[in-house]
Design a protein around this motif. Structure first.
Motif, PDB file in Angstrom:
ATOM      1  N   ARG A   1     -21.195  32.773  22.808  1.00  0.00           N
ATOM      2  CA  ARG A   1     -21.678  31.479  22.657  1.00  0.00           C
ATOM      3  C   ARG A   1     -21.602  30.535  23.892  1.00  0.00           C
ATOM      4  O   ARG A   1     -20.789  30.552  24.715  1.00  0.00           O
TER       5      ARG A   1
ATOM      6  N   GLU B   1     -16.524  34.759  21.974  1.00  0.00           N
ATOM      7  CA  GLU B   1     -16.048  34.399  20.582  1.00  0.00           C
ATOM      8  C   GLU B   1     -15.570  35.696  19.742  1.00  0.00           C
ATOM      9  O   GLU B   1     -16.571  36.473  19.494  1.00  0.00           O
TER      10      GLU B   1
ATOM     11  N   THR C   1     -13.597  37.824  16.759  1.00  0.00           N
ATOM     12  CA  THR C   1     -13.393  37.551  15.199  1.00  0.00           C
ATOM     13  C   THR C   1     -12.355  38.391  15.064  1.00  0.00           C
ATOM     14  O   THR C   1     -12.354  39.717  15.337  1.00  0.00           O
TER      15      THR C   1
ATOM     16  N   GLY D   1     -12.203  33.055  13.634  1.00  0.00           N
ATOM     17  CA  GLY D   1     -12.735  33.137  14.956  1.00  0.00           C
ATOM     18  C   GLY D   1     -11.905  32.376  16.031  1.00  0.00           C
ATOM     19  O   GLY D   1     -10.943  31.377  15.888  1.00  0.00           O
TER      20      GLY D   1
ATOM     21  N   LEU E   1     -12.184  31.306  20.268  1.00  0.00           N
ATOM     22  CA  LEU E   1     -13.191  30.752  21.396  1.00  0.00           C
ATOM     23  C   LEU E   1     -12.389  31.013  23.002  1.00  0.00           C
ATOM     24  O   LEU E   1     -11.428  30.406  23.126  1.00  0.00           O
TER      25      LEU E   1
ATOM     26  N   ASP F   1      -8.834  26.402  17.237  1.00  0.00           N
ATOM     27  CA  ASP F   1      -9.955  26.806  18.131  1.00  0.00           C
ATOM     28  C   ASP F   1     -11.187  26.015  18.040  1.00  0.00           C
ATOM     29  O   ASP F   1     -11.724  25.454  16.853  1.00  0.00           O
TER      30      ASP F   1
ATOM     31  N   THR G   1     -14.432  26.334  17.459  1.00  0.00           N
ATOM     32  CA  THR G   1     -15.416  26.807  16.727  1.00  0.00           C
ATOM     33  C   THR G   1     -16.148  25.971  15.851  1.00  0.00           C
ATOM     34  O   THR G   1     -17.323  26.312  15.292  1.00  0.00           O
TER      35      THR G   1
ATOM     36  N   ARG H   1     -17.692  21.920  18.831  1.00  0.00           N
ATOM     37  CA  ARG H   1     -18.841  22.596  19.769  1.00  0.00           C
ATOM     38  C   ARG H   1     -19.663  21.132  20.354  1.00  0.00           C
ATOM     39  O   ARG H   1     -20.143  21.294  21.520  1.00  0.00           O
TER      40      ARG H   1
END
Length: 661
Positions: A430, A469, A471, A476, A478, A500, A502, A507
């Protein structure tokens, strides 16, 4: 101006070749700078040789990273990064050479007579100047080493006061402001003394400070250690010293022969074994057959998910010769081995047989990853031969879950590959600077090694900031590459409950603050947490701004860095750095409170002092260039351009709190 704002060096990333080119090209100027800063009490002959020695050993051993927090620069203050680095090293050593020797402390290298260059049988000194040069030399002898350095930077390098303070702070001067104050005091003494050749003028509008008419004298042959005269030394004393040295050598040989006879001569060290003795514990740590290998079936049933349950992976886990070389280099790295370590990481040999995480071929290299409970150790060598081997160390104290989710395997051509944990079910990339763009899938091979990803850690420009990122069954994660073996975890939210980064809000905030991650590259960072601690309605109807606090925590515990950033209403505009602090508890779990201020210009042209604090701030006050007070956690006060003010706050419990600086 506070030197805390000036400590970061102005030097950008510098290669050894770039520094060498700057040193060769401007060698006479660098030697002149060293000669002027060195204490005149050394004598002209030793000052000449020491000045050449300081410049000749100013080259870096490897690439030098960029500044921690870049400061503002005026166009006329810009210098070549290679020259700026070498000049800084020369000044740093010259300042050390001027320190007095202490009785019970070992002298530092710069305080000792230089090993090279050496001249036997001759005394070298620059050509003599006139009365003005003599007066200037007498003035320099009265100044402290930092004041001499400030004088040289202002007079010879044509630097303003702001840049002089910045350079002095970056080379380790204890009190740069005192150096300038000492220089100013000498400049403004009544005429007639040895300093009469120095004339101060009013500072210009940019604050460049007083200009020195003695600056032209610094270019004279009196202070040129590259144009020298030679005379013989004391011939009679040389003959006496030669005889004494011969007698001493003979006596030393006789005593050594007597002490080396059988019995209790030297060589006995109590309970220690003789040199090169076979030590069972040390040999076990270097035995490839005793390296720990965790079976793949262990981690699913383990209570903890950390490096201790990683299985040994890679097609070369059975290559005994490779493992033996890796362990030997770890214990005894040769001079040709490129070695690196994150700050605070011990680089000694393993204390026992380490755990093998990976051994395989990646990007034309054979790579081995070990874990010894405290450190991750990476050994790499070319597929063909062993020349150019590398060894890297990184702290991994109590790494668990997301902290043990990935390790950097290789870096090549600006790209990075990761080895992911066995419990990772998916990997993607990402770009933090594009929060609306969906991440793209990152391929992994059968051993858990990812495809190559462009890394922003050492990029020259902040055009994109790729993050990893991952999983797993908990959600998730980062992670961001900060130029080390272990990527840092990126978090969002209040200090007592971060998550996190995410989510959509996280973001959006990280997209405007991600470029500030360059300030913590190579610092052994474990996690970076961002937190929106305040919103503020701006004057003149300019919209609503956001204040974000970013805190980077290290694996070693110390060395944390706090950044307070101002996000203007324009969502495409990057964050502006308002203040910063090193090793401060602010914005952390122990001390979640934070207060910051900034000077802001409205779209209509008006200037304002803005300040904002966390939720527990009852009132904010500003003093100095402007005086104002506001109830609540935010303040906006009308001010003039360039005004400097001190911001403080009163908490709900009545305590006072200063702003980050």
């Amino acid at each position: 101006m506070s030197t805390q704002d000036l400590v970061p060096s102005p030097v950008g990333p510098v290669d050894v070749e770039q520094a060498e080119a700057a040193l060769v090209e401007r060698y006479p100027r660098l030697v002149r700078i060293a000669y002027l800063v060195l204490p005149p009490t050394l004598g002209r002959n030793r000052r000449v040789l020491t000045a050449h020695a300081l410049v000749q050993r100013a080259l870096p051993r490897r690439r030098v990273p960029g500044p921690a927090v870049p400061g503002a620069r005026r166009p006329e203050d810009a210098v070549d990064p290679g020259y700026a680095y070498v000049r800084g090293e020369v000044l740093r050593q010259a300042l050390v050479a001027g320190l007095p020797l202490r009785r019970w402390a070992l002298p530092r290298r710069a305080q000792l007579p230089p090993l090279l260059p050496q001249v036997w049988g001759l005394r070298l000194f620059p050509r003599a100047g006139g009365a003005d040069e003599l007066a200037l030399d007498q003035l320099l002898s009265r100044l402290s080493a930092p004041a001499r350095a400030a004088y040289v930077l202002r007079g010879l390098e044509r630097q303003g006061d702001a840049e002089v303070l910045r350079v002095l702070a970056s080379v380790g001067a204890e009190d740069p402001e005192s150096a300038l104050a000492e220089l100013a005091a000498v400049e403004h003494e009544p005429e007639g003394g040895p300093e009469a050749g120095l004339e101060g003028e009013a500072a210009d509008e940019r604050g460049a400070g007083p200009r020195l008419s003695g600056a032209s004298l610094l270019e004279s042959a009196e202070f040129d250690p590259c144009t020298l005269q030679a005379r013989p030394g004391d011939l009679l004393r040389r003959r006496q010293h030669g005889r004494a040295a011969l007698v001493g050598v003979v006596a030393l040989l006789v005593c050594g022969a007597l002490l080396g006879l059988p019995g209790d001569g030297w060589g006995r060290n109590g309970a220690a074994a003789p040199s090169y003795a076979r030590n069972p514990a040390a040999e076990a740590a270097l035995d490839p057959a005793k390296v720990k290998r965790v079976p793949p079936a262990v981690w699913p049933g383990a209570v903890r998910r950390d490096f201790s349950v990683w299985p040994a992976r890679g097609e070369l886990t059975g290559d005994t010769a490779l493992l033996r070389r890796a362990l030997a280099v770890w214990a005894r790295p040769g001079g040709a081995v490129e070695s690196s370590a994150t700050p605070g990481t011990p680089v000694g040999p393993p204390m026992g047989p380490p755990q093998l995480l990976f051994a395989g071929r990646v990007d034309a290299a054979r790579v081995v990853l070990f874990h010894d409970g405290l450190r991750i150790v990476r050994y790499a060598e070319p597929v063909e031969g062993t020349a150019g081997a590398g060894l890297d160390f990184a702290r991994a104290d109590a790494a668990e879950g997301p902290g043990a989710a990935a390790v950097v395997v290789t870096r090549a051509a600006g790209n990075v590959r990761y080895l992911t944990a066995p419990w990772v079910t998916g990997a993607s990339v990402r770009d933090l600077l594009m929060p609306a763009k969906e991440p793209w899938r990152l391929g992994r091979d059968a051993h858990g090694v990812t495809d190559a990803v462009p890394s922003p850690a050492l990029a020259e420009e902040c055009a994109r900031w790729n993050t990893l990122e991952l999983t797993d069954d908990a959600g998730g994660r980062l992670l961001g590459d900060l130029g080390e073996l272990l990527p840092a975890r990126l978090l969002w939210g209040a200090p007592d409950a971060p998550v996190d980064a995410t989510g959509r809000e996280a973001r959006a905030a990280w997209a405007r603050t991600a470029c500030q991650l360059t300030t913590v590259v190579g610092q052994g960072v474990r996690s970076v947490q961002a937190w929106r601690f305040a919103r503020q309605t701006l004057p003149e109807g300019a919209g609503r701004a956001t204040w974000v606090c970013t805190r980077a925590e290290t694996w070693r515990g110390t060395g944390s860095r706090v950044l307070a950033q101002f996000l203007p209403p324009d969502r495409k505009a990057p964050a502006a750095l308002a203040s910063r602090a090193q090793d401060a508890p602010a914005c952390g779990a122990r001390e979640p409170r934070v207060l910051a201020g900034a000077l802001w210009q409205a779209p209509g042209g008006g200037w304002y002092v803005l300040a904002a604090g966390g939720p527990d701030v009852a009132s904010v006050e500003v003093k100095g260039g402007v005086t104002a007070r506001a109830e609540g956690a935010v303040l906006a006060a009308k001010a003039g351009a360039g005004v400097r003010a001190e911001v403080s706050a009163t908490l709900e419990d009545g305590r006072r709190m200063p702003a980050l600086r």
